[in-house]
Structure formats: C-alpha cells, structure tokens
Write a protein that holds these residues in place. Structure first.
Motif, mmCIF file in Angstrom:
data_model
loop_
_atom_site.group_PDB
_atom_site.id
_atom_site.type_symbol
_atom_site.label_atom_id
_atom_site.label_comp_id
_atom_site.label_asym_id
_atom_site.label_seq_id
_atom_site.Cartn_x
_atom_site.Cartn_y
_atom_site.Cartn_z
ATOM 1 N N GLN A 265 -58.126 30.464 -36.330
ATOM 2 C CA GLN A 265 -57.141 29.431 -36.648
ATOM 3 C C GLN A 265 -57.782 28.047 -36.736
ATOM 4 N N ASN A 266 -59.047 27.974 -36.393
ATOM 5 C CA ASN A 266 -59.745 26.691 -36.390
ATOM 6 C C ASN A 266 -60.741 26.661 -37.549
ATOM 7 N N SER A 267 -60.470 25.885 -38.558
ATOM 8 C CA SER A 267 -61.312 25.840 -39.760
ATOM 9 C C SER A 267 -62.388 24.765 -39.676
ATOM 10 N N THR A 268 -62.539 24.142 -38.480
ATOM 11 C CA THR A 268 -63.519 23.045 -38.348
ATOM 12 C C THR A 268 -64.905 23.546 -37.974
ATOM 13 N N ASN A 269 -65.038 24.843 -37.698
ATOM 14 C CA ASN A 269 -66.323 25.386 -37.248
ATOM 15 C C ASN A 269 -67.198 25.825 -38.420
ATOM 16 N N VAL A 270 -68.527 25.804 -38.176
ATOM 17 C CA VAL A 270 -69.506 26.272 -39.153
ATOM 18 C C VAL A 270 -70.050 27.623 -38.668
ATOM 19 N N TYR A 271 -70.043 28.626 -39.555
ATOM 20 C CA TYR A 271 -70.511 29.970 -39.196
ATOM 21 C C TYR A 271 -71.870 30.240 -39.850
ATOM 22 N N GLN A 272 -72.805 30.791 -39.072
ATOM 23 C CA GLN A 272 -74.131 31.090 -39.583
ATOM 24 C C GLN A 272 -74.498 32.540 -39.237
ATOM 25 N N LEU A 273 -75.110 33.228 -40.213
ATOM 26 C CA LEU A 273 -75.547 34.612 -40.015
ATOM 27 C C LEU A 273 -77.040 34.697 -40.290
ATOM 28 N N CYS A 274 -77.796 35.229 -39.323
ATOM 29 C CA CYS A 274 -79.250 35.357 -39.465
ATOM 30 C C CYS A 274 -79.649 36.783 -39.095
ATOM 31 N N ILE A 275 -80.227 37.528 -40.080
ATOM 32 C CA ILE A 275 -80.571 38.930 -39.862
ATOM 33 C C ILE A 275 -82.063 39.131 -40.086
ATOM 34 N N ASP A 276 -82.698 39.779 -39.139
ATOM 35 C CA ASP A 276 -84.141 40.062 -39.197
ATOM 36 C C ASP A 276 -84.442 40.948 -40.414
ATOM 37 N N ASP A 277 -85.466 40.572 -41.214
ATOM 38 C CA ASP A 277 -85.844 41.342 -42.405
ATOM 39 C C ASP A 277 -86.383 42.732 -42.055
ATOM 40 N N GLY A 278 -86.854 42.904 -40.821
ATOM 41 C CA GLY A 278 -87.442 44.188 -40.439
ATOM 42 C C GLY A 278 -86.428 45.260 -40.084
ATOM 43 N N ILE A 279 -85.144 44.925 -40.040
ATOM 44 C CA ILE A 279 -84.116 45.919 -39.686
ATOM 45 C C ILE A 279 -83.964 46.913 -40.833
ATOM 46 N N PRO A 280 -83.977 48.223 -40.550
ATOM 47 C CA PRO A 280 -83.863 49.228 -41.621
ATOM 48 C C PRO A 280 -82.584 49.068 -42.436
ATOM 49 N N GLU A 281 -82.675 49.523 -43.673
ATOM 50 C CA GLU A 281 -81.518 49.392 -44.573
ATOM 51 C C GLU A 281 -80.338 50.217 -44.092
ATOM 52 N N LYS A 282 -80.607 51.368 -43.477
ATOM 53 C CA LYS A 282 -79.524 52.272 -43.082
ATOM 54 C C LYS A 282 -79.851 52.924 -41.749
ATOM 55 N N VAL A 283 -78.833 53.033 -40.905
ATOM 56 C CA VAL A 283 -78.950 53.704 -39.614
ATOM 57 C C VAL A 283 -77.717 54.582 -39.425
ATOM 58 N N ILE A 284 -77.778 55.453 -38.414
ATOM 59 C CA ILE A 284 -76.654 56.361 -38.147
ATOM 60 C C ILE A 284 -75.993 55.949 -36.837
ATOM 61 N N GLY A 285 -74.656 55.703 -36.878
ATOM 62 C CA GLY A 285 -73.917 55.303 -35.684
ATOM 63 C C GLY A 285 -72.448 55.138 -35.994
ATOM 64 N N ASP A 286 -71.720 54.586 -35.043
ATOM 65 C CA ASP A 286 -70.269 54.390 -35.173
ATOM 66 C C ASP A 286 -70.021 53.021 -35.810
ATOM 67 N N SER A 287 -69.767 53.025 -37.111
ATOM 68 C CA SER A 287 -69.647 51.759 -37.843
ATOM 69 C C SER A 287 -68.398 50.980 -37.451
ATOM 70 N N SER A 288 -67.258 51.690 -37.248
ATOM 71 C CA SER A 288 -66.009 50.990 -36.934
ATOM 72 C C SER A 288 -66.089 50.286 -35.587
ATOM 73 N N ARG A 289 -66.762 50.921 -34.617
ATOM 74 C CA ARG A 289 -66.849 50.287 -33.293
ATOM 75 C C ARG A 289 -67.837 49.117 -33.297
ATOM 76 N N LEU A 290 -68.894 49.198 -34.112
ATOM 77 C CA LEU A 290 -69.790 48.048 -34.248
ATOM 78 C C LEU A 290 -69.018 46.859 -34.822
ATOM 79 N N SER A 291 -68.257 47.109 -35.882
ATOM 80 C CA SER A 291 -67.472 46.035 -36.503
ATOM 81 C C SER A 291 -66.470 45.454 -35.519
#
Length: 735
Positions: free
Chosen positions: A462-488
C-alpha cells in the motif's frame, strides 16, 4: 499376544460362529449318529455353544478342549471341527490371536489331509478372521480367496457370502475401494435368503464402500436400509458402525445438525451396549460364584460328617481343625473384601475410560468441524475472488478501458493482496492439519520466481514511496528442482512484510549462490529494508501465530512470518532475523535444491501467438452454477477465439455432452445438491471416454487432489489463476 477387536472385524467372526454353525447342519450335523458316545459328544457340543453365546469364554475353552480330545479319540470329525472353531473364536474374544491361529492352522491341516471340502472352507474362514483382527489384511485376503473356488463348488450361500464379505471388508481396511467393490457386489447376490443380521451387515459394508468412493447419496441410502435391518435383528454392533460413518457423511455435506443427531444416537447406543455388557458380565460372575459356593458347601458337609464319626477319638484334631477353619474364614473374608475393592476399581476404571473416549470423540468432532469450516471458507472466499481478479484482468487487457487503467490496476492489486491474505490463512490451517506436510518437486526457474515475487510484493504494497531492488548471482543454475509455490509464498510474505514497515526507503532481495556440486546447489536469500526495525525483545514473538509487532498501523494479520518460518523449517533450514529499532531489518534463509537435467517444463508448453492460434474454433463446455464466474470464464475463452457453451447444472451438462462433441469440458465441483461435479463427470464417462474433463474449482488444492485421483476427471485448475497458466493448461489438454 493381546489384541483389541475392532467392531467391524468382530462381526465377521461372530458371523462365522452364530450363523455358520446352522449352515454346517446341512452336511455335518445331520449325519446319522453312529454310536452312543457320539450322541454324548453332541450334548457336550451344545454345552460349549451355550457357554460361547453367553460370553463365558473361559468355560467355552475348557469344555471345548474336553470335547476336542474326546472327538479325536473316537474319530468324530464333525464334532472336532465344531470344537476347534468354538475354542479358536473364544480365544479371539479374549484377545489371544496367537493361540487361536494355532488352533485354526491345525484344523485346516487336518481338513486338507482328509480332503474334506467343507472343513477346509470353515477353517480357512476362521484363519482369515484371525489375520484380519491382527490387521494382516493381505494374509486375510489370501486365506479367503484361496477357498472361494471350493465354496462355489460346494454351493452354500452362507460360505459364499462370508468369503466375499470378508474380502471386501479387508480391501476397505487397506483403503482399496476399487478392489473391494467386486467382492462386495458378489456378497450382495448371496444375502437375500440369509438372516436379517446378514442384510444389516451387507448394507453397512455397501455404505462404507460408497463413502470411500465419494458417492455420499448411495451411501446414505444403504445406511438407511441397514439401520432398519440392524434394529429388526437387534444388531447393536453394526448399528454403531452405521451411525459413525453416517455422521461423517453428513458432516462432509455440511449438514452439521444431522451429523450431531447421529453422533448422539451413537453415544446413547454405545452407552446402552456398555451397560448390557456389564450386566451380562456381572450375571456370569454371580453364576460362577454360586456354583463354587455349592461345591464348597458339599465339601464342608462331607468334612463335618467325618469329624462327627471320629469326634470321640480325635478331639485334638477337631480343635486344630476348628482353629484352621476360623483362620480360613478370616482369610476368606479378607480376600473377599479385597476382591470387592478390586472390582470397584475395575468398574471405576471402565467408567473413566468411557468418559475419556467420549471426550476424545468430542475433541475429534470439533477438529473435523474446524477443518470443514476452513475448507468451506476457502471455497466461499476464492469464488468471489475469481470474479474480481477475472474482471480486472479482462478490463486491463481491454483497449476501451485504457482511460481508467490506473483505477483498474489499483483494483487488481487490491484483489491480489486479498488473495495473498486468503492463501496465508489456508496455508496456516493446512500445516496445522497435516502431521507431515510434503514438499512438491517442480522445476523452478529461480530468476523468474524472484522477479514474480518482487513484482507481486510491489503491487500488493500500500506504500508506493519505496524503491525495490533485485540482485541475483550469475552463478545460480538456470533450473533447480523444488517446491516453487512455497518459495514464492515465502518471498512474497517477507517482501510484503518489509513494505508494511518501510516508508520512503529501499527494499532489496539479494540471491547468492552458497554452494554447488553435480547433484545439488544451496542458495542464500536475503530480504533487506531500512524501515522502522524490530526491538530485540520482540524478535522471537513475531514468529508466533497470535503475535503482532504493535509498533505500526499496518500490522496486517501477523501470519506472514509464522508461515514463512514453518515453510523454511520444512526445507530443513532456519530463518535468521537481524534488526534494531530505527535501523531496518534483514531476514535471510538458505534453500538447497536438486539440480535438474531436463528442460524447463515452462519451455515445453511455452505459449506463443502461434500456439494460441491452435485454440481458435475449439469447442469448450463450461459447467458452472455461479453466473458471474460463468461469464468471466466465457470471456476469457472467447478472447482466445474459442467457441463456448455453458451449463448451469450437471443435468444440463450431461444432455449437452450427449448432443455435441466438445474438445474440452471445464467442470465446477461444488454445484447444487443432487449432482456435484464428480457425479456429473462420472455419468458423462458412461458414454464419452475421450473428451478431457477438467475440474475448474475454488476448493482447497489438497482436498481436490485427493478426490480427483480416483474420479472420472483428467486434471484440475484452482481458481483464481493467472491467465498465462490457464492458457498453458488449455494447450496441454486440447489435442
């Protein structure tokens, strides 16, 4: 080995003795007498039976062993098999399954050596009952089915009924209703000419099968008939079983008042049966006491006569005997008082156990009612949410509504926030309800999952005054096996929580590779903000379900962190919190995932405009009783150039499916009483084995997944859903 007998299995071996012996009369008991000794054995057999039917199992075993020895001595095979069955089943009633099993195995071996068909059938039924009572259902089934061909050759309805009935009951105990249905259907063909008690048990078993298959209408019909037969034959054990299952059905249907009425009948009847059993046991004890007293009086009389004859010459012995008699009297009085105390303690213990069982049953009933309420809330909340999110999605994609796009997006964000809240409440209920919740194994694109979580948290905030930043390590594999819904869910909860307590600040999600080998990788997730922070003395309490930070007006439900903590613990990880008042907060956790060697599932069904063109002109039937949801689903499909037909109920859907060849049927589950989505799909499958039928429902996923497994449907889609996922599902299902 002492074993408590379940009520349903107890009925099986009672049948084999109360009703099986009359069947034996056909060939065994009508055999002409050969000797006077054999006539005496028949009289002794009646005595043993009377002990058994009066629940005097101790005397039934003692007299039965005498009968067995005499029968073996003179070679009376018919009395020998009867004695073995009575002894074995008396031992079963006393909980000694090992001894009873030895009796029946010995009886079966003798029958096989003599090649006596009827003896083999009876001994196999008795032995199968021992296995069933010991919960060795696979062995029980093997024992019963092995002699089924012999029983068909012998052609006695009583044996055919018992064998098919017992096999069906055993498969139900193994939770295999489809295998059970064949034998239960067979047992029904042999019950018509048998006693009323058999008909009561057959209706109970048929009702339990229908309950297991989810056919509650058929189950209630069987139980109603079973109640009539059980009352007519005064069969309390089977009546208790029917009341118990009937109450479960009414609860699942939402008829809580009727369910409570049935549970009250169950408790009243159970209490009545308990009192009758107690009275019978007391009468049996009194009878035993009287017999022993008569024996003692006879001994005392003989003793006094001997003393009178020798009184003149044996005064010393008389005095000694008198002293001994006084001592024995005092000892008898002492033992009698101790016995009375012991009996009172046993009665008090039984009463306390009964009260404890009643309290546990009420507790279980409340828990089941709570679970049913959450399931209902799930459907009732998700259904309107499907309408809100669906309409806002349609408006966002409509060019004529572009002038109101900001208002529409605000509506959509509010709807997404409400859906996130619903999912949190349902996740909390699900983790509380399941003893060992399991993680799914999906193929996850970590970058996509993090990007989606960041966008969702930004939109929900509800607060639009914040700035959001996403930083992901390039070394992380493209695909892994796990519970996607619970991660989200964890990421959205943590990012959303950061947004609530931060104003004019920065919120970041940093994703770093911790370790990597050929089999798995471990990834560190860090959510940081520079908001108001959390005091040291509050940092443990915020992970409790009922705790709130109490420092800010945007507290929300307080469920996000407790749920995230539980999900992280399911991954064998730990949620770390670093925070100080006024200095912001950092939350971190590590998830370890297996590496995937397959292509991403998303790529396999990645939709393009060319793919969506394949849907043009396809015919889909939407079965939905809610007009708003029906309209939204129609609009979504029509935007894909799909021809849409609708049905408001199951009956209309069946009629249309018979007249038109559809490419797909989208079926709502919870429709008006009489014919829900599962029943409708079942009836359509009777004439159409090909057309895919998909459950389109707002019910809780775990509930739908269990019921869809053995149903006539191909798949399910949970409302509300993302349009992209809906389109991919259509491409997979429509050939």
């Amino acid at each position: 080995m002492k074993t408590k007998l379940p009520s349903c299995i107890a009925f099986l071996f009672i049948c084999c003795n109360i009703y099986l012996f009359p069947a034996q009369n056909v060939s065994l008991l009508n055999t002409p007498y050969t000797t006077a000794s054999e006539q005496g054995l028949d009289s002794l057999l009646k005595v043993v039976r009377n002990h058994y039917y009066n629940k005097d199992y101790k005397n039934a075993i003692e007299k039965g062993n005498l009968l067995l020895q005499l029968s073996e001595k003179i070679g009376s095979s018919r009395n020998e098999i009867a004695a073995s069955s009575l002894i074995g089943n008396s031992l079963l009633h006393r909980g000694d399954t090992i001894a009873s099993q030895k009796i029946f195995e010995k009886s079966l071996l003798k029958a096989q050596k003599a090649n006596d068909l009827e003896k083999i059938i009876i001994a196999s039924i008795d032995l199968g009952n021992v296995y069933a009572i010991s919960k060795q259902y696979k062995k029980a089934i093997k024992s019963y089915t092995k002699v089924l061909p012999l029983a068909q050759e012998f052609n006695q309805p009583i044996y055919l009924f018992l064998l098919n009935y017992n096999v069906g009951e055993s498969y139900l105990e193994l939770n295999l209703p489809n295998q059970a249905s064949v034998f239960i259907s067979n047992s029904n063909t042999y019950v018509s000419d048998l006693a009323t008690a058999y008909k009561a048990s057959q209706k109970s078993l048929s009702g339990k099968l229908s309950y297991a298959l989810g056919d509650y209408k058929k189950a209630t019909e069987d139980f109603d008939e079973g109640i009539v037969y059980a009352k007519e034959s005064d069969f309390k054990e089977i009546l208790l079983e029917i009341y118990e299952y009937y109450a479960l059905i009414e609860e699942k249907k939402g008829n809580y008042q009727k369910a409570n009425e049935l549970l009250k009948r169950y408790n009243d009847l159970n209490e009545e049966k308990y009192k009758l059993d107690k009275i019978a046991a007391a009468e049996n004890a009194v009878a035993k006491f009287n017999v022993e007293q008569m024996k003692q009086e006879l001994i005392n009389t003989q003793y006094e006569n001997e003393i009178a004859k020798e009184r003149a010459t044996r005064n010393t012995i008389l005095i000694s005997s008198s002293v001994a008699l006084v001592f024995l009297s005092i000892l008898s009085l002492f033992l009698f008082r101790n016995q009375r105390k012991r009996n009172k303690l046993l009665i008090d213990l039984k009463n306390n156990n009964y009260l404890l069982a009643s309290a546990k049953e009420k507790s279980d009933q409340l828990r089941m009612s709570k679970d049913a309420l959450f399931s209902r809330i799930s459907h009732e909340l998700r259904t309107p949410m499907y309408g809100i999110i669906g309409i806002s999605n349609l408006m966002v994609s409509n060019e004529t509504e572009a002038v109101n796009s900001d208002n529409i997006r605000s509506l959509k964000y509010s709807a997404d926030y409400l859906l996130s809240l619903i999912n949190n409440v349902l996740e909390m209920n699900k983790t509380n309800k399941l003893k060992n919740p399991r993680l799914k194994k999906d193929i996850i694109n970590v970058r996509q999952a993090c990007t989606y979580a960041m966008d969702s948290a930004r939109n929900i905030s509800q607060n639009s005054t914040n700035v959001y930043q996403l930083c992901i390590d390039d070394g992380i594999p493209e695909k892994v096996i796990g519970d996607s819904s619970r991660l989200s869910q964890v990421l959205i909860n943590l990012l959303g929580n950061a947004g609530k307590f931060t104003e004019y600040g920065e919120i970041s999600l940093e994703v770093k590779l911790q370790s990597l080998n050929d089999l798995k990788c471990c990834i560190l997730f860090q959510v940081k903000d520079n908001g108001i922070g959390i005091a040291k003395d509050r940092q443990e309490a915020i992970f409790e379900e009922t705790a709130f930070v109490g420092q800010h007006e945007n507290e929300g439900t307080g469920l996000g962190l407790p749920i995230s903590k539980r999900i992280i613990e399911l991954h064998n990880s730990k949620l770390e919190l670093i925070s100080d008042l006024g200095k912001g907060t950092e939350v971190r956790f590590i998830f370890c995932y297996e590496l995937s060697k397959e292509k991403l599932i998303e790529n396999k069904f990645l939709k393009t405009n060319e793919d969506l063109k394949r849907l043009k002109g396809k015919k889909i039937l939407v079965v939905e009783d809610n007009k708003i949801n029906q309209l939204i689903t129609r609009k979504m499909l029509e935007n894909l150039k799909i021809e849409v037909d609708t049905a408001n109920d199951g009956k209309t859907a069946i009629t249309k499916a018979q007249a038109i060849n559809y490419d797909l049927i989208l079926m709502d589950i919870n429709m008006p009483p009489g014919m829900d989505g599962f029943e409708t799909a079942k009836r359509i499958r009777a004439f159409d084995k090909i057309t895919p039928i998909v459950a389109l429902t707002a019910a809780e996923q775990i509930e739908v997944k269990k019921r869809i497994k053995d149903s006539a449907m191909n798949d399910y889609i949970i409302k509300p859903f993302k349009m992209e996922h809906f389109e991919i599902s259509l491409l997979k299902l429509i050939k």
